[in-house]
Design a protein around this motif. Structure first.
Motif, PDB file in Angstrom:
ATOM      1  N   GLY A   1      37.598  -7.975 -18.577  1.00  0.00           N
ATOM      2  CA  GLY A   1      37.858  -7.785 -19.872  1.00  0.00           C
ATOM      3  C   GLY A   1      39.166  -6.856 -20.091  1.00  0.00           C
ATOM      4  O   GLY A   1      39.512  -5.873 -19.495  1.00  0.00           O
ATOM      5  N   GLY A   2      39.201  -6.974 -21.642  1.00  0.00           N
ATOM      6  CA  GLY A   2      40.234  -6.030 -22.115  1.00  0.00           C
ATOM      7  C   GLY A   2      39.625  -4.717 -22.165  1.00  0.00           C
ATOM      8  O   GLY A   2      40.401  -3.730 -21.629  1.00  0.00           O
ATOM      9  N   ILE A   3      38.434  -4.444 -22.300  1.00  0.00           N
ATOM     10  CA  ILE A   3      37.989  -2.839 -22.125  1.00  0.00           C
ATOM     11  C   ILE A   3      37.695  -2.835 -20.606  1.00  0.00           C
ATOM     12  O   ILE A   3      38.162  -1.615 -19.993  1.00  0.00           O
ATOM     13  CB  ILE A   3      36.762  -2.643 -22.871  1.00  0.00           C
TER      14      ILE A   3
ATOM     15  N   ASP B   1      31.801  -9.405 -13.572  1.00  0.00           N
ATOM     16  CA  ASP B   1      31.929 -10.606 -14.609  1.00  0.00           C
ATOM     17  C   ASP B   1      31.926 -11.675 -14.243  1.00  0.00           C
ATOM     18  O   ASP B   1      31.432 -12.150 -13.078  1.00  0.00           O
ATOM     19  CB  ASP B   1      33.832 -10.303 -14.895  1.00  0.00           C
TER      20      ASP B   1
ATOM     21  N   PRO C   1      30.584  -3.694 -21.438  1.00  0.00           N
ATOM     22  CA  PRO C   1      31.427  -3.961 -22.478  1.00  0.00           C
ATOM     23  C   PRO C   1      31.871  -5.699 -22.328  1.00  0.00           C
ATOM     24  O   PRO C   1      33.025  -6.112 -22.382  1.00  0.00           O
ATOM     25  CB  PRO C   1      32.698  -3.430 -21.865  1.00  0.00           C
TER      26      PRO C   1
ATOM     27  N   GLY D   1      31.410  -9.609 -23.495  1.00  0.00           N
ATOM     28  CA  GLY D   1      31.126 -10.123 -24.933  1.00  0.00           C
ATOM     29  C   GLY D   1      32.531 -10.484 -25.573  1.00  0.00           C
ATOM     30  O   GLY D   1      33.445  -9.735 -25.149  1.00  0.00           O
ATOM     31  N   VAL D   2      32.505 -11.227 -26.556  1.00  0.00           N
ATOM     32  CA  VAL D   2      33.630 -11.234 -27.412  1.00  0.00           C
ATOM     33  C   VAL D   2      34.079 -10.334 -28.488  1.00  0.00           C
ATOM     34  O   VAL D   2      33.110  -9.733 -28.897  1.00  0.00           O
ATOM     35  CB  VAL D   2      33.478 -12.811 -28.073  1.00  0.00           C
TER      36      VAL D   2
ATOM     37  N   ASN E   1      27.109 -12.589 -28.736  1.00  0.00           N
ATOM     38  CA  ASN E   1      26.981 -11.402 -27.952  1.00  0.00           C
ATOM     39  C   ASN E   1      25.678 -11.164 -27.572  1.00  0.00           C
ATOM     40  O   ASN E   1      25.278 -10.462 -26.906  1.00  0.00           O
ATOM     41  CB  ASN E   1      27.760 -10.070 -28.503  1.00  0.00           C
TER      42      ASN E   1
ATOM     43  N   ILE F   1      28.306  -1.132 -24.858  1.00  0.00           N
ATOM     44  CA  ILE F   1      29.764  -1.082 -25.705  1.00  0.00           C
ATOM     45  C   ILE F   1      29.759  -2.344 -26.512  1.00  0.00           C
ATOM     46  O   ILE F   1      30.436  -2.410 -27.630  1.00  0.00           O
ATOM     47  CB  ILE F   1      30.938  -0.999 -24.779  1.00  0.00           C
TER      48      ILE F   1
ATOM     49  N   ASN G   1      29.446  -5.441 -29.013  1.00  0.00           N
ATOM     50  CA  ASN G   1      29.213  -5.379 -30.432  1.00  0.00           C
ATOM     51  C   ASN G   1      28.366  -6.620 -30.829  1.00  0.00           C
ATOM     52  O   ASN G   1      28.540  -7.590 -29.985  1.00  0.00           O
ATOM     53  CB  ASN G   1      30.495  -5.409 -31.416  1.00  0.00           C
TER      54      ASN G   1
ATOM     55  N   HIS H   1      27.440   2.195 -35.645  1.00  0.00           N
ATOM     56  CA  HIS H   1      28.673   1.802 -35.064  1.00  0.00           C
ATOM     57  C   HIS H   1      29.378   0.323 -36.163  1.00  0.00           C
ATOM     58  O   HIS H   1      29.730  -0.469 -35.411  1.00  0.00           O
ATOM     59  CB  HIS H   1      28.897   1.439 -33.678  1.00  0.00           C
TER      60      HIS H   1
ATOM     61  N   MET I   1      39.088   2.495 -26.415  1.00  0.00           N
ATOM     62  CA  MET I   1      37.621   2.216 -26.089  1.00  0.00           C
ATOM     63  C   MET I   1      37.202   2.523 -24.810  1.00  0.00           C
ATOM     64  O   MET I   1      36.314   3.090 -24.447  1.00  0.00           O
ATOM     65  CB  MET I   1      36.986   0.654 -26.443  1.00  0.00           C
TER      66      MET I   1
HETATM   67  N1  NAI Z   1      31.410   0.325 -29.130  1.00  0.00           N
HETATM   68  C1  NAI Z   1      32.638   0.118 -29.337  1.00  0.00           C
HETATM   69  O1  NAI Z   1      33.161   1.262 -29.891  1.00  0.00           O
HETATM   70  C2  NAI Z   1      33.491  -1.017 -29.048  1.00  0.00           C
HETATM   71  C3  NAI Z   1      33.093  -2.167 -28.741  1.00  0.00           C
HETATM   72  N2  NAI Z   1      33.777  -3.209 -28.534  1.00  0.00           N
HETATM   73  C4  NAI Z   1      33.229  -4.497 -28.055  1.00  0.00           C
HETATM   74  O2  NAI Z   1      33.316  -4.611 -26.609  1.00  0.00           O
HETATM   75  C5  NAI Z   1      33.387  -6.027 -26.226  1.00  0.00           C
HETATM   76  C6  NAI Z   1      34.496  -6.372 -25.316  1.00  0.00           C
HETATM   77  O3  NAI Z   1      35.455  -6.274 -25.693  1.00  0.00           O
HETATM   78  P1  NAI Z   1      36.929  -6.649 -25.114  1.00  0.00           P
HETATM   79  O4  NAI Z   1      36.947  -5.945 -23.638  1.00  0.00           O
HETATM   80  O5  NAI Z   1      37.956  -6.425 -25.686  1.00  0.00           O
HETATM   81  O6  NAI Z   1      36.633  -8.452 -24.866  1.00  0.00           O
HETATM   82  P2  NAI Z   1      37.423  -9.409 -23.841  1.00  0.00           P
HETATM   83  O7  NAI Z   1      37.195 -10.604 -24.264  1.00  0.00           O
HETATM   84  O8  NAI Z   1      38.680  -8.832 -23.321  1.00  0.00           O
HETATM   85  O9  NAI Z   1      36.235  -8.830 -22.435  1.00  0.00           O
HETATM   86  C7  NAI Z   1      35.111  -9.335 -22.276  1.00  0.00           C
HETATM   87  C8  NAI Z   1      34.692  -9.526 -20.937  1.00  0.00           C
HETATM   88  O10 NAI Z   1      33.328 -10.192 -21.049  1.00  0.00           O
HETATM   89  C9  NAI Z   1      33.314 -11.077 -20.020  1.00  0.00           C
HETATM   90  N3  NAI Z   1      31.938 -11.536 -20.178  1.00  0.00           N
HETATM   91  C10 NAI Z   1      31.597 -12.424 -21.191  1.00  0.00           C
HETATM   92  N4  NAI Z   1      30.380 -12.822 -20.829  1.00  0.00           N
HETATM   93  C11 NAI Z   1      29.867 -12.295 -19.887  1.00  0.00           C
HETATM   94  C12 NAI Z   1      28.470 -12.193 -19.124  1.00  0.00           C
HETATM   95  N5  NAI Z   1      27.414 -12.822 -19.344  1.00  0.00           N
HETATM   96  N6  NAI Z   1      28.491 -11.403 -18.266  1.00  0.00           N
HETATM   97  C13 NAI Z   1      29.566 -10.364 -17.738  1.00  0.00           C
HETATM   98  N7  NAI Z   1      30.771 -10.549 -18.419  1.00  0.00           N
HETATM   99  C14 NAI Z   1      30.498 -11.432 -19.475  1.00  0.00           C
HETATM  100  C15 NAI Z   1      34.546 -11.888 -20.209  1.00  0.00           C
HETATM  101  O11 NAI Z   1      34.527 -12.626 -19.104  1.00  0.00           O
HETATM  102  C16 NAI Z   1      35.415 -10.710 -20.353  1.00  0.00           C
HETATM  103  O12 NAI Z   1      36.111 -10.533 -19.208  1.00  0.00           O
HETATM  104  C17 NAI Z   1      33.307  -6.668 -27.510  1.00  0.00           C
HETATM  105  O13 NAI Z   1      32.142  -6.952 -27.982  1.00  0.00           O
HETATM  106  C18 NAI Z   1      33.814  -5.661 -28.568  1.00  0.00           C
HETATM  107  O14 NAI Z   1      33.324  -5.783 -29.810  1.00  0.00           O
HETATM  108  C19 NAI Z   1      35.193  -3.072 -28.432  1.00  0.00           C
HETATM  109  C20 NAI Z   1      35.763  -1.921 -28.923  1.00  0.00           C
HETATM  110  C21 NAI Z   1      35.011  -0.723 -29.348  1.00  0.00           C
END
Ligand code: NAI
Ligand code: OAA
Length: 379
Positions: free
Chosen positions: A47-49, A70, A112, A114-115, A130, A166, A168, A242, A293
């Motif tokens: 994912g993005g993170i 993933d 990390p 989730g959506v 999530n 991580i 949310n 958070h 992040m």
């Molecule tokens: N704690 C914090 O400070 C922060 C938390 N976040 C949270 O992190 C999460 C991820 O964000 P991004 O990477 O930008 O999203 P993203 O959509 O780019 O990546 C999420 C990844 O999770 C994968 N995924 C989905 N279901 C899965 C599962 N059951 N098992 C394994 N992988 C799975 C997806 O295939 C995708 O590659 C979000 O919930 C976001 O809100 C984001 C920024 C800061």
């Protein structure tokens, strides 16, 4: 004259801290290249993170094995990262049937998965999707990384892992994880962390900008007797949770101290609380913070690894099981050690503005915690 004095004190500090580090390394009997084997898993690694986090963990010399998991696209990410000539061996796993292997023997699991938010959404709007993702991943963690200390450890593995959450809404996903582990009989409150490091990273950046101090430099100042004393780097503890107002930066404890007005502190607090939204809006539908992040997640995982390796005085803010307030989970400074949380540190003296912020955040944080617990018990 004063600047040459500061330069010589700086180099003395650099010399003494590298000597101290050398002594620590000798006492513990390893150097960076012969540091203990440590396996780190990233769940949601494509994912993005996940991708930049995988890169940063690949650059960390404390990691010997990097496990990237993933539901899609991990082989490409793993192949790419694996070409980097650093210590760790990288393996990619895709699909639920391979999750067990990905988790086998891990020391730190970073989640990390989730959506992310889109403009107009709150972090709580991510709960419906999530919560289920986190629950299923934590069920697997309970199965494949059980705590050695519990009465009936799984026969599949004898490893134990620190979980860095991580995904949310962190205010709810951490209680969900705790409930899943409790049900499985593997819960150890010392090993579950909500990653709130990005709030601290933001607070430091915004504060340094306002206080007009270099954000990343070792800071020295003269005490009242004009002796130069070492004050460390810019630091701002961030407590609470958070999301929005549950993020409570304690600028009254920020170092180096700066004479900021009440209006400036209010603006800095609001900007820190809305930091995530600032990025969501700037990305205009293309997700939320990923690069900052990944940096924050890598910093926190590095702190966990240092704690596991016995490095003394590793302190980071994190959202953990807590008795600091009446709420069962709360972010505050935490001392990390060989078993994860060594000590949850108190809040320290708060300004009236911070005391008010603390009381205001409690109902929202309480509701998010209860929502997570209810979900885990009903599903
Ligand atoms: N704690 C914090 O400070 C922060 C938390 N976040 C949270 O992190 C999460 C991820 O964000 P991004 O990477 O930008 O999203 P993203 O959509 O780019 O990546 C999420 C990844 O999770 C994968 N995924 C989905 N279901 C899965 C599962 N059951 N098992 C394994 N992988 C799975 C997806 O295939 C995708 O590659 C979000 O919930 C976001 O809100 C984001 C920024 C800061
Ligand atoms: O704001 C979001 O949705 C992502 C996040 O938690 C942050 O950037 O702090």
């Amino acid at each position: 004259m004063r600047s040459s004095m500061i330069r010589s004190v700086k180099s003395a500090i650099a010399r003494s801290s590298s000597a101290a580090a050398g002594a620590q390394i000798q006492r513990r009997g390893f150097s960076v290249t012969s540091a203990p084997e440590r396996k780190v898993a990233v769940l949601g690694a494509a994912g993005g993170i996940g991708q930049p986090l995988a890169l940063l963990m690949k650059l960390n010399p404390l990691v010997s094995h990097l496990s990237l998991y993933d539901i899609a696209a991990t082989p490409g990410v793993a192949a790419d990262v694996s070409h980097i000539n650093t210590r760790s061996e990288v393996k990619g796993y895709v699909g639920e049937e391979n999750l067990g292997q990905a988790l086998e023997g891990v020391d730190v699991v970073i989640i990390p998965a989730g959506v992310p938010r889109k403009p107009g959404m709150t972090r709580d709007d991510l709960f419906n999707i999530n919560a289920g993702i986190v629950k299923s991943l934590c069920t697997a963690i309970a199965k494949y990384c059980p705590n050695v200390g519990v009465a009936f450890p799984s026969l599949l593995s004898s490893s134990t892992a620190l979980v860095n959450m991580i995904s949310n809404p962190v205010n709810s996903t951490v209680p969900i994880a705790a409930e899943v582990f409790k049900k499985a009989g593997t819960y150890d409150e010392k090993k579950l962390f909500g990653v709130t490091t990005l709030d601290v990273v933001r607070a430091k950046t915004f504060y340094a900008g306002k206080a007009k101090v270099p954000v990343a430099e070792t800071y020295l100042r003269c005490n009242p007797t004009w002796r130069i004393v070492f004050c460390g780097e810019v630091n701002v503890p961030v407590v609470g949770g958070h999301a929005g107002i549950t993020i409570l930066p304690l600028f009254s404890q920020a170092t180096p101290q700066a004479n900021l007005s009440a209006e400036e502190i209010t603006a800095l607090t609001k900007r820190t609380q809305d930091g995530g939204t600032e990025v969501v809006e700037a990305k205009a539908g293309k997700g939320s913070a990923t690069l900052s992040m990944a940096y924050a997640g890598a910093l926190f995982a590095d702190a966990c690894l240092k704690g596991l390796n016995g490095v003394p005085d590793v302190v980071e803010c994190s959202y953990v099981q807590s008795t600091v307030t009446e709420l069962p989970f709360f972010a505050s400074k935490v001392r990390l050690g060989k078993n994860g949380v060594e000590e949850v540190l108190g809040l320290g003296p708060l300004s009236d503005y911070e005391k008010e912020g603390l009381e205001k955040l409690k109902p929202e944080l309480k509701a998010s915690i209860e929502k997570g617990i209810k979900f885990a018990n009903d599903n």
